[in-house]
Design an enzyme around this catalytic site. Structure first.
Site, PDB file in Angstrom:
ATOM      1  N   ALA A  73      -6.063  -6.556  18.353  1.00  0.00           N
ATOM      2  CA  ALA A  73      -5.707  -5.848  17.273  1.00  0.00           C
ATOM      3  C   ALA A  73      -5.049  -4.356  17.189  1.00  0.00           C
ATOM      4  CB  ALA A  73      -6.691  -6.030  16.123  1.00  0.00           C
ATOM      5  N   ASP A 106      -2.350  -7.884  -0.055  1.00  0.00           N
ATOM      6  CA  ASP A 106      -1.418  -7.420  -1.150  1.00  0.00           C
ATOM      7  C   ASP A 106       0.168  -7.640  -0.267  1.00  0.00           C
ATOM      8  OD1 ASP A 106      -3.802  -6.647  -2.015  1.00  0.00           O
ATOM      9  OD2 ASP A 106      -3.138  -4.756  -2.482  1.00  0.00           O
ATOM     10  N   ALA A 130       0.468   0.060  -3.875  1.00  0.00           N
ATOM     11  CA  ALA A 130       1.775  -0.611  -4.168  1.00  0.00           C
ATOM     12  C   ALA A 130       1.756  -2.139  -4.735  1.00  0.00           C
ATOM     13  CB  ALA A 130       2.424  -0.842  -2.597  1.00  0.00           C
ATOM     14  N   GLU A 174      -1.854  -6.228  10.797  1.00  0.00           N
ATOM     15  CA  GLU A 174      -2.296  -7.534  10.610  1.00  0.00           C
ATOM     16  C   GLU A 174      -1.810  -8.372   9.722  1.00  0.00           C
ATOM     17  OE1 GLU A 174      -6.690  -7.036   9.905  1.00  0.00           O
ATOM     18  OE2 GLU A 174      -7.024  -9.121   9.506  1.00  0.00           O
ATOM     19  N   ARG A 209     -13.732 -15.980  20.207  1.00  0.00           N
ATOM     20  CA  ARG A 209     -14.701 -15.743  19.154  1.00  0.00           C
ATOM     21  C   ARG A 209     -14.734 -17.018  18.205  1.00  0.00           C
ATOM     22  NH1 ARG A 209     -11.811  -9.848  17.594  1.00  0.00           N
ATOM     23  NH2 ARG A 209     -12.760  -8.719  19.082  1.00  0.00           N
ATOM     24  N   GLU A 264      -1.627   4.705   0.143  1.00  0.00           N
ATOM     25  CA  GLU A 264      -3.098   4.013   0.513  1.00  0.00           C
ATOM     26  C   GLU A 264      -3.667   3.930  -0.814  1.00  0.00           C
ATOM     27  OE1 GLU A 264      -4.785   2.716   3.177  1.00  0.00           O
ATOM     28  OE2 GLU A 264      -6.141   2.277   1.567  1.00  0.00           O
ATOM     29  N   ALA A 267      -1.373   0.507  11.984  1.00  0.00           N
ATOM     30  CA  ALA A 267      -0.038   0.135  11.908  1.00  0.00           C
ATOM     31  C   ALA A 267       0.727   1.299  10.958  1.00  0.00           C
ATOM     32  CB  ALA A 267       0.190  -1.080  11.431  1.00  0.00           C
ATOM     33  N   GLY A 315     -14.019  -1.423  16.672  1.00  0.00           N
ATOM     34  CA  GLY A 315     -14.591  -0.584  17.726  1.00  0.00           C
ATOM     35  C   GLY A 315     -13.600  -0.034  18.236  1.00  0.00           C
ATOM     36  N   HIS A 367     -10.595 -11.345  10.948  1.00  0.00           N
ATOM     37  CA  HIS A 367      -9.333 -11.165  10.986  1.00  0.00           C
ATOM     38  C   HIS A 367      -8.630 -12.389  10.625  1.00  0.00           C
ATOM     39  CE1 HIS A 367      -6.179  -8.936  13.032  1.00  0.00           C
ATOM     40  NE2 HIS A 367      -5.280 -10.161  13.321  1.00  0.00           N
TER      41      HIS A 367
HETATM   42  P1  ADP Z   1      -3.936  -2.587  10.297  1.00  0.00           P
HETATM   43  O1  ADP Z   1      -5.008  -2.467  11.125  1.00  0.00           O
HETATM   44  O2  ADP Z   1      -2.710  -3.619  10.162  1.00  0.00           O
HETATM   45  O3  ADP Z   1      -3.104  -1.252  10.499  1.00  0.00           O
HETATM   46  P2  ADP Z   1      -5.442  -1.834   8.250  1.00  0.00           P
HETATM   47  O4  ADP Z   1      -6.553  -2.855   7.683  1.00  0.00           O
HETATM   48  O5  ADP Z   1      -6.284  -1.018   9.466  1.00  0.00           O
HETATM   49  O6  ADP Z   1      -4.415  -2.745   8.966  1.00  0.00           O
HETATM   50  O7  ADP Z   1      -5.039  -1.042   7.337  1.00  0.00           O
HETATM   51  C1  ADP Z   1      -4.478  -1.445   6.312  1.00  0.00           C
HETATM   52  C2  ADP Z   1      -4.546  -0.504   5.007  1.00  0.00           C
HETATM   53  O8  ADP Z   1      -3.583  -0.721   3.901  1.00  0.00           O
HETATM   54  C3  ADP Z   1      -5.746  -0.532   4.483  1.00  0.00           C
HETATM   55  O9  ADP Z   1      -6.271   1.001   4.485  1.00  0.00           O
HETATM   56  C4  ADP Z   1      -5.665  -0.927   2.947  1.00  0.00           C
HETATM   57  O10 ADP Z   1      -6.342  -0.404   2.075  1.00  0.00           O
HETATM   58  C5  ADP Z   1      -4.153  -0.488   2.689  1.00  0.00           C
HETATM   59  N1  ADP Z   1      -3.670  -1.266   1.765  1.00  0.00           N
HETATM   60  C6  ADP Z   1      -3.785  -2.578   1.317  1.00  0.00           C
HETATM   61  N2  ADP Z   1      -3.174  -3.058   0.313  1.00  0.00           N
HETATM   62  C7  ADP Z   1      -2.422  -1.924  -0.077  1.00  0.00           C
HETATM   63  C8  ADP Z   1      -1.621  -1.755  -1.153  1.00  0.00           C
HETATM   64  N3  ADP Z   1      -1.230  -2.468  -2.240  1.00  0.00           N
HETATM   65  N4  ADP Z   1      -0.852  -0.423  -1.432  1.00  0.00           N
HETATM   66  C9  ADP Z   1      -1.432   0.453  -0.757  1.00  0.00           C
HETATM   67  N5  ADP Z   1      -2.212   0.466   0.289  1.00  0.00           N
HETATM   68  C10 ADP Z   1      -2.925  -0.961   0.496  1.00  0.00           C
END
Ligand code: ADP
Length: 599
Positions: free
Chosen positions: A582, A369, A301, A567, A428, A178, A159, A191, A538
């Site tokens: 997803a 977070d 963040a 998510e 699931r 990140e 996302a 997957g 999930h």
């Molecule tokens: P989505 O499928 O919704 O894109 P993902 O799990 O693939 O979600 O990606 C979410 C990302 O956000 C992960 O790489 C995670 O490490 C990162 N993340 C989560 N919390 C924080 C935060 N507080 N600051 C920066 N990155 C974050």
């Protein structure tokens, strides 16, 4: 990204243990066996091995005057994205400090340990005693404490990447934060299959589908707790999002195969090359770099900043060295932090059932977070109690089994008594609960070569296959009797079950569980039998967003300047997300968020 990574290196360097463990006394025999000479100024090489997450890591280490000068990886089977900082940054640290006593890269721990072990093995085999040294370069530039962009995106998963690229495309300056050293989140380790109605592959295969049917399946799959308007946006835009990945990002999808995940009426899940999210994340990451989006890994963040009117105007973050950085956002902030599957306390807070007894398939950064940060400024949340388990996971690690995607081609599930107990293409949550209700709370997935050949999952996920075989969790058997005996199942009972499956395959009607795609004949071996348990996969709940991905407060009003996608949001999947939805969700709404925030 690069500067943050360098900062990460410095942090790790500072935390290094100064002394190297003695790795041998420099015996002349060992040096001669492995070297071109060991005196001052001479170069010698040595090969070492360690165990990574997916198998052996073999390295060649070059030494000069008792110092490590280079480390080359000769063999490895690790996840490309997660291993990258190990083979680059960890390597630099080891060379800079002339010591393998380094900290693992967070999120890539097992790969790091395997790499370190391999280097230590090479040092031992060379018979050298290294003296650790102080790394140079501590004076490198720090991240500025105040930075301003048009758009701040939090979380570099599917996302976040999609939002960042669309915002940039619309002309905005973008920073993508990140918290982990590596990008990708759950998207990377999934997957990677993506549902969309009326795609080019459905046309190739002559499959009829419609937006209506996709909406119907998705809502029904989530017990009608998803927001119908939002589900419609997903259904209407998913095919275009898939084409964006294919045409703009050059993501390779299989042209002649689709999955039909549980709960879907037709085959509609596009399959990326390699059958994992790595194909998608690698391409998104590459494009982000090409278009000049600032990607800051190791940057977490912590807090959303608002002005007097309540508008979100930035993010307070912690950098790699624990330094505070304020990212000001002229236009807005997109939260794309993923779910909270890896946060056991938060799982228990919203649904006590999903406590420590469940492992998780999820990436370590998915700790909720974004939900907590947005709640702190008044965002509404929904469906938080809805937590999904994936039914077929590794009983030792909780990791999702992608190899077991043979279930979508006709594999069956049996219990310790050798009996089927559920429709294999059920939702699931239904399958997971059914598995937990069996003796021991586990199940076996069984398929034969003919079923396996359809999507060739054993070949595609060879590393997983080898690991499961090594751990005694999967067995390939010439006969059904051998398969049964391997796991102590009564061979006669299993034969009776398979005879019934064959009968239903011939008649086209599964009289026991009404398998929606129809059972397949399994009279011919060889067979594969795999032990499996459900694992948290999930979190359906999260922030409430509208069709423009604006985050809403408890009164249903948008919080100005705040958007969310993926998510972390809670309005699409209701009580249960269907397989393949997803990736459709994160790419479709990630793109919308990026377009909206840049306006
Ligand atoms: P989505 O499928 O919704 O894109 P993902 O799990 O693939 O979600 O990606 C979410 C990302 O956000 C992960 O790489 C995670 O490490 C990162 N993340 C989560 N919390 C924080 C935060 N507080 N600051 C920066 N990155 C974050």
């Amino acid at each position: 990204m690069k500067s943050i990574r360098k900062a990460g290196i410095i942090l790790l360097i500072l935390s290094l243990v100064a002394m190297l463990a003695a790795c041998g006394s420099g015996s002349k025999d060992a040096q001669e066996a492995n070297s071109n000479g060991s005196e001052q100024g001479k170069t010698i090489t040595s090969i070492g091995e360690g165990d990574g997450k997916h198998g052996k890591i073999k390295v060649e280490v070059t030494f000069e005057s008792n110092e490590i000068k280079d480390i080359k990886v000769l063999e490895q089977k690790e996840n490309e994205v997660l291993a990258e900082p190990v083979y680059k940054e960890l390597k630099d640290i080891i060379i800079a400090t002339n010591s393998a006593e380094a900290d693992a890269i967070s999120g890539s721990t097992v790969t790091s340990q395997g790499y370190i072990e391999a280097v230590k093995d090479a040092v031992a085999k060379a018979g050298l005693t290294l003296v650790a040294k102080q790394a140079e370069g501590n004076g490198q530039a720090e991240e500025p404490a105040e930075q301003t962009y048009d758009v701040v995106v939090i979380g570099a998963g599917g996302a976040g990447f999609s939002a960042a690229l669309e915002a940039k495309q619309a002309g905005a300056s973008v920073v993508l934060l990140e918290k982990m050293p590596t990008v990708g989140g759950n998207t990377l380790i999934s997957g990677g299959e993506m549902n969309a109605p009326n795609t080019w592959v459905q046309k190739n295969l002559g499959i009829e589908d419609s937006v209506e049917l996709f909406v119907e399946d998705t809502l029904k799959g989530g017990d009608n707790k998803g927001d119908p308007e939002m589900v419609r946006v997903l259904a209407e835009n998913a095919a275009e999002a898939a084409e964006w990945l294919k045409n703009e990002l050059k993501v390779n999808f299989l042209e002649d195969n689709l999955f039909q995940f549980g709960g879907h009426s037709v085959k509609r899940a596009l399959i990326p090359e390699g059958h994992t999210g790595a194909e998608i994340i690698t391409k998104l990451d590459k494009r982000v770099d090409e278009v000049g989006i600032k990607l800051k890994t190791n940057t977490k963040a912590e807090k959303l900043l608002t002005d007097d009117s309540g508008r979100v105007v930035g993010v307070e973050a912690t950098g790699a060295k624990g330094n505070k950085i304020t990212f000001h956002a002229n236009k807005g902030v997109v939260i794309a932090t993923g779910g909270f599957g890896s946060n056991v306390e938060m799982r228990k807070q919203y649904n006590p059932e999903y406590d420590e007894k469940y492992m998780t398939t999820d990436a370590p950064g998915t700790t909720g977070d974004g939900i907590v940060m947005a709640q702190a400024i008044g965002a509404a949340i929904t469906n938080m109690e809805s937590i999904q388990t994936y039914p077929v996971c590794n009983p030792k690690t909780g990791v999702i089994s992608l190899l077991a995607d043979s279930r979508f081609d006709g594999a069956i599930l049996v219990n310790q008594s050798g009996e089927r107990f559920v429709e294999e293409l059920e939702r699931r949550d239904v399958i997971s609960k059914a598995i937990l209700a069996q003796e021991g709370g586990y199940a076996y997935q069984l398929w034969n070569q003919e079923i396996g050949d359809i999507s060739n999952t054993v070949e595609v996920h060879k590393n997983e296959y080898e690991m499961l075989v090594k751990d005694g969790l999967l067995h390939k058997a010439e006969t059904l009797e051998e398969a049964a005996k391997f796991f102590n199942i009564d061979p006669k009972a299993l034969q009776t079950t398979v005879d019934r499956v064959n009968k239903f395959a011939a008649s086209g009607k599964d009289e026991d569980f009404n398998h929606r795609a129809g059972l397949k004949d399994m009279s011919k071996g060889p067979y594969y039998i795999q032990k499996a348990v459900p694992s948290v996969h999930h979190t359906m709940g999260g922030l409430v967003i509208n069709t423009e991905t604006e985050v809403l407060n408890d009164k249903g009003e948008p919080i100005p300047g705040l958007y969310a996608a993926g998510e972390v949001t809670g309005v699409i999947h209701g009580s249960n997300r269907l397989g393949g939805n997803a990736i459709a969700d994160v790419i479709t709404f990630g793109r919308i968020a990026g377009q909206q925030v840049a306006k």
